[in-house]
Design an enzyme around this catalytic site. Structure first.
Site, PDB file in Angstrom:
ATOM      1  N   PHE A  45       0.523  -1.065   0.115  1.00 60.05           N
ATOM      2  CA  PHE A  45      -0.032   0.114  -0.172  1.00 60.05           C
ATOM      3  C   PHE A  45       0.329   1.292  -0.038  1.00 60.05           C
ATOM      4  O   PHE A  45       1.978   1.195   0.655  1.00 60.05           O
ATOM      5  CB  PHE A  45      -0.528  -0.036   1.179  1.00 60.05           C
ATOM      6  CG  PHE A  45      -1.577   1.183   1.259  1.00 60.05           C
ATOM      7  CD1 PHE A  45      -2.903   1.349   0.526  1.00 60.05           C
ATOM      8  CD2 PHE A  45      -1.394   1.982   1.994  1.00 60.05           C
ATOM      9  CE1 PHE A  45      -2.992   2.397   0.336  1.00 60.05           C
ATOM     10  CE2 PHE A  45      -2.551   3.537   2.686  1.00 60.05           C
ATOM     11  CZ  PHE A  45      -3.048   3.984   1.485  1.00 60.05           C
ATOM     12  N   LYS A  94      10.226   3.156   6.352  1.00 64.26           N
ATOM     13  CA  LYS A  94       9.433   3.328   7.390  1.00 64.26           C
ATOM     14  C   LYS A  94      10.446   2.869   8.821  1.00 64.26           C
ATOM     15  O   LYS A  94      10.331   3.384   9.279  1.00 64.26           O
ATOM     16  CB  LYS A  94       8.116   3.426   7.784  1.00 64.26           C
ATOM     17  CG  LYS A  94       7.407   3.196   8.814  1.00 64.26           C
ATOM     18  CD  LYS A  94       6.295   3.478   8.504  1.00 64.26           C
ATOM     19  CE  LYS A  94       5.342   4.196   9.961  1.00 64.26           C
ATOM     20  NZ  LYS A  94       3.535   3.678   9.868  1.00 64.26           N
ATOM     21  N   MET A 135      -1.013  32.158 -23.061  1.00 62.51           N
ATOM     22  CA  MET A 135      -0.055  32.005 -24.071  1.00 62.51           C
ATOM     23  C   MET A 135      -0.012  31.186 -24.572  1.00 62.51           C
ATOM     24  O   MET A 135       0.308  31.292 -26.147  1.00 62.51           O
ATOM     25  CB  MET A 135       1.571  31.328 -23.219  1.00 62.51           C
ATOM     26  CG  MET A 135       2.932  31.788 -23.806  1.00 62.51           C
ATOM     27  SD  MET A 135       3.260  32.871 -24.672  1.00 62.51           S
ATOM     28  CE  MET A 135       4.505  33.151 -23.683  1.00 62.51           C
TER      29      MET A 135
HETATM   30  C1  LIG Z   1       1.993  22.944 -15.870  1.00 58.27           C
HETATM   31  C2  LIG Z   1       2.218  22.934 -17.219  1.00 58.27           C
HETATM   32  N1  LIG Z   1       1.014  23.009 -17.518  1.00 58.27           N
HETATM   33  C3  LIG Z   1       0.843  23.662 -18.805  1.00 58.27           C
HETATM   34  C4  LIG Z   1       1.665  24.652 -19.220  1.00 58.27           C
HETATM   35  C5  LIG Z   1       1.214  25.446 -21.062  1.00 58.27           C
HETATM   36  N2  LIG Z   1       1.764  26.265 -20.547  1.00 58.27           N
HETATM   37  C6  LIG Z   1       2.410  26.799 -21.059  1.00 58.27           C
HETATM   38  S1  LIG Z   1       1.622  28.637 -20.808  1.00 58.27           S
HETATM   39  C7  LIG Z   1       0.356  28.635 -20.770  1.00 58.27           C
HETATM   40  C8  LIG Z   1      -0.638  28.781 -20.280  1.00 58.27           C
HETATM   41  C9  LIG Z   1      -0.479  30.218 -19.161  1.00 58.27           C
HETATM   42  O1  LIG Z   1      -1.688  30.889 -18.645  1.00 58.27           O
HETATM   43  P1  LIG Z   1      -1.769  31.647 -17.472  1.00 58.27           P
HETATM   44  O2  LIG Z   1      -0.868  31.457 -16.195  1.00 58.27           O
HETATM   45  O3  LIG Z   1      -2.897  32.713 -17.203  1.00 58.27           O
HETATM   46  O4  LIG Z   1      -0.538  32.780 -17.955  1.00 58.27           O
HETATM   47  P2  LIG Z   1      -1.182  33.815 -19.201  1.00 58.27           P
HETATM   48  O5  LIG Z   1      -0.612  33.167 -20.546  1.00 58.27           O
HETATM   49  O6  LIG Z   1      -2.491  34.269 -19.512  1.00 58.27           O
HETATM   50  O7  LIG Z   1      -0.520  35.621 -18.775  1.00 58.27           O
HETATM   51  C10 LIG Z   1       0.340  27.572 -20.517  1.00 58.27           C
HETATM   52  C11 LIG Z   1      -1.024  26.388 -20.059  1.00 58.27           C
HETATM   53  C12 LIG Z   1       3.087  24.667 -18.644  1.00 58.27           C
HETATM   54  N3  LIG Z   1       3.828  25.823 -18.814  1.00 58.27           N
HETATM   55  N4  LIG Z   1       2.777  24.069 -16.943  1.00 58.27           N
END
Ligand SMILES: Cc1ncc(C[n+]2csc(CCOP(=O)(O)OP(=O)(O)O)c2C)c(N)n1
Ligand SMILES: [Mg+2]
Lengths: 565, 160
Positions: A115, A165, A478
């Protein structure tokens, strides 16, 4: 001679960590690490409870980057251990010192699919600097000693200590050694005077020399040395994104970060240079674009503490292996001895300054009141220069890179290697624990903040008042920008629909939530947050269509920037 | 280009896993691998043959060197090294003549013959990978039923 004492493995762990100067551990308990947790009742180490183990790892990471001592996180076996993996991989990608301690099923259960058993040693191997699994209690003191040494020396990184453990509960005669030997580990090289001398010569003979400061410059805090070299040889300084703020960004010779979302002037000048002094960088694709284009034009002097980085991504004409601070010091000394001091404004420096001035004037910014540049410049204006910044991952991160000037070196931190959304907030908490007296701000996106927002509980209950500065485009911005640019505006899976309401969210945790919809409100919100003794979330609605520009598309070279039209 | 790497590691569990993992994760190739304990039981030695261009091989060596569990990593110069691989071939015998022919072939390569049956025999060969390859080519027309190879073991010549 150290004197022997009988105690349990768990007690030995805590004692050994106290000897390493550990003051706090970020973590979350479970069955397999309970004996270690019980020791918190009997020692001076503070336990900071998280709501998800990934955040514990990011907190330890943030603490480690700021204090340059390994931060420590605890997780139980199985899901606890797998939950910290992302945090470990993030630290590894950015060479951050960390100790992750996981509980494991008892030795005789290992391999039985018990587990909450997971082979965390096998899973973590590719993303740790080193991993230990002591099989007897008596090993623990030395494992801890070696673990801390490995994590913080040479090129830093995360070390995993997975403790079954029964190894925690068994008693043994404990010897806490001061001396130990790791035969296959040589984290330091001697100063390399010969190659530093050759490097000076090459820089003096170059027509358009430049310095590229990487993250290693910050890790070894070679700030003064870097500045001395730049000023003495009159070299313009660009950085990688991870090296952002290795050199004061308000300095006349500073051009800011290069790369996919680098400053226009930095990318331009990097693309024109004929010789680069590259300090503590691995020439990541995000920084240099296509390797071939980068390599062909340039004479490269590569300084790095990690010999395996020499020639990995980019071949160098001159390699200087060793701590970059040490070798830059050698360079400063040699320059002094040889009485080399450039003062005349070369045509190259003139050109650099003109280019910089041109882009300061002419880079088109978002026309609205709440454009990213205006917001981040406002933040810069109101924050004391010693404030620490962490960021999440996305457009906001790149806007921070473009528009938030780091004035005091070593005050800007981001998940640059792995690009882990959700890193910034817990890392900010770790940073604040390391330096409680300076303001700490997580420049966040709404999407990223959602990933670790439950750390608000830790911020409030453990009294760690950081500021979360959310550039809220209600979008995975982005990704949306890539969809606008490369996928004909087909927006799939990026809309956040204004959910959640970050002000209410903050309030529900007992933190302060403020929405800022105008520059005036933003001004007040930042001032309010700076004087608040509770964590504050500033929610700043912005235009979901604003792009980060300039943009060097993947697989192209730095001179091919997409610019605002 | 081929390279023979000799890697001295601490004799602890899990190190073979880490070394092979490094090759996979960094996109390098393992052509053969042999592992055995050294005269000092605290260490074992891995001999790995790999291929790649000069830059890749330089990187493999550096990455292996960087591993904390490796004590010494050497790229052996073929000309200054004795290297051998042990190989067992089970070869088909289709007619009365074959047995003699295969025996001759084995002799020519310094091989030993084992397990002679009416329709197959086994050849033990200790040779360089090139010699083994040549032998294999010549044995192919008879029909190779099965092969087992140990991977290369290599030691630098004295004074080399
Ligand atoms: C854990 C993770 N999942 C997916 C991504 C792909 N990714 C890069 S930027 C982004 C968007 C980020 O959105 P937000 O935090 O709102 O920032 P913004 O670009 O809108 O400023 C994603 C999904 C990543 N970098 N990290
Ligand atoms: Mg967003």
């Amino acid at each position: 001679m150290s004197k022997m004492e009988t105690m349990t493995g768990a007690k030995a762990l805590m004692t050994a960590m106290e000897k390493e100067g550990v003051k706090q551990v970020f973590g979350l308990p479970g069955g397999a690490n309970l004996p270690m947790y019980d020791e918190f009742a009997r020692c001076d180490i503070r336990h900071i409870l998280v709501r998800h183990e990934q955040s514990a790892a990011h907190m330890a990471d943030g603490f480690g980057r700021v204090s340059r001592k390994p931060g420590v996180c605890f997780a139980t076996s199985g899901p606890g251990a797998t939950n910290i993996l992302t945090g470990i991989a993030t630290a590894q990608a950015d060479s951050a010192p960390m100790i992750a301690v996981t509980g494991q099923v008892p030795v005789n259960m290992i391999g039985k699919d018990a587990f909450q058993e997971s082979d965390i040693i096998g899973m973590a191997n590719p993303v740790v600097k080193y991993a230990f699994q002591p099989r007897s209690a008596a090993e623990i003191p030395e494992v801890v000693k070696k673990g801390f040494f490995i994590a913080e020396s040479g090129r830093p990184g995360p070390v995993l200590i997975d403790i079954p453990k029964d190894v925690q509960t068994n008693e043994a005669q404990m010897d806490f050694p001061d001396e130990f030997k790791i035969q296959g580990y040589h984290p330091w090289a001697d100063p390399d005077v010969v190659n530093v001398e050759r490097a000076i010569d090459m820089l003096l003979h170059a027509e358009k020399p430049i310095i590229l400061a990487g993250g290693g410059t910050i890790i070894s805090s070679a700030f003064a040395e870097l500045q001395a070299v730049a000023e003495t040889l009159m070299l313009p300084v660009v950085s990688t994104f991870k090296g952002k703020g290795a050199f004061p960004e308000n300095h006349p010779l500073s051009l800011g970060p290069i790369g996919m979302h680098g400053h226009a002037e930095a990318n331009k000048m990097m693309a024109e240079a004929d010789c680069v002094l590259a300090i503590g960088t691995r020439f990541s694709d995000r920084s240099v674009g296509t390797f071939e284009a980068f390599e062909k034009r340039l004479k490269i002097i590569h300084m790095d503490v990690d010999p395996a980085e020499i020639g990995k991504n980019q071949s160098a004409q001159i390699a200087v292996v060793g701590d970059v601070k040490v070798n830059l010091r050698v360079m400063v000394k040699l320059l002094l001895q040889k009485a080399i001091k450039k003062t005349d404004e070369t045509p190259w420096i003139k050109h650099v300054k003109e280019t910089k001035a041109y882009w300061k004037e002419n880079l088109k910014l978002h026309p609205g009141e709440m454009g990213a540049a205006k917001i981040l410049r406002k933040l810069r204006e109101l924050l004391p220069k010693e404030s620490l910044i962490t960021t999440e991952v996305g457009q906001h991160q790149m806007w921070a890179s473009l528009f938030y000037d780091v004035i005091q070196p070593g005050t800007f931190f981001s998940s640059t290697g792995l690009g882990t959304m959700g890193w910034g907030f817990p890392a900010a908490l770790g940073a604040k624990v390391a330096k409680p007296d300076v303001p700490v701000v997580d420049i966040a996106g709404d999407g990223s903040f959602s990933m670790t927002e439950n750390s608000l509980a830790t911020a409030v209950l453990e009294d760690i008042p950081v500021i979360v500065f959310v550039l809220n485009n209600s979008t995975l911005g982005m990704v949306a920008q890539w969809q606008r640019t490369f996928y004909d505006r087909r927006m799939i899976g990026v809309e956040q629909h204004g959910c959640p309401d970050y002000v209410k969210l903050a309030e529900s945790y007992g933190a302060q939530g403020i929405r800022a919809q105008s520059m005036d409100e933003l001004d007040k919100a930042i001032k309010n947050a700076l004087s608040s003794d509770v964590a504050t979330v500033i929610d700043i609605p912005i235009d979901p269509e604003e792009d980060v520009l300039p943009f060097v598309a993947p697989g192209t070279s730095l001179s091919d920037m997409i610019l605002p039209s | 280009m081929w390279a023979i790497l000799s890697i001295l590691v601490e004799n602890k569990p899990g190190i073979l896993f880490k070394v092979t993992h490094l090759f996979r994760a960094r996109n390098f190739n393992i052509d053969s691998i042999s592992v055995g304990i050294t005269e000092n039981p605290d260490y074992s030695k891995m001999t790995i043959t790999t291929y790649g261009d000069e830059k890749q091989i330089d990187q493999v060596v550096k990455q292996l060197d960087k591993m904390i569990d490796t004590v010494q990593v050497e790229r052996l110069d073929e000309l200054k090294t004795v290297f051998r691989e042990l190989c067992l071939f089970k070869i088909k015998l289709s007619n009365a003549n074959d047995s003699m022919e295969v025996n001759k072939l084995a002799n020519a390569y310094g091989g030993k013959v084992h397990d002679v049956k009416s329709d197959s025999l086994m050849v033990e060969l200790s040779a360089t990978p090139e010699q083994i390859k040549a032998f294999e080519e010549l044995a192919k027309p008879f029909g190779i039923i099965d092969v087992a190879r140990t991977g290369v073991a290599a030691l630098q010549r004295s004074g080399a």
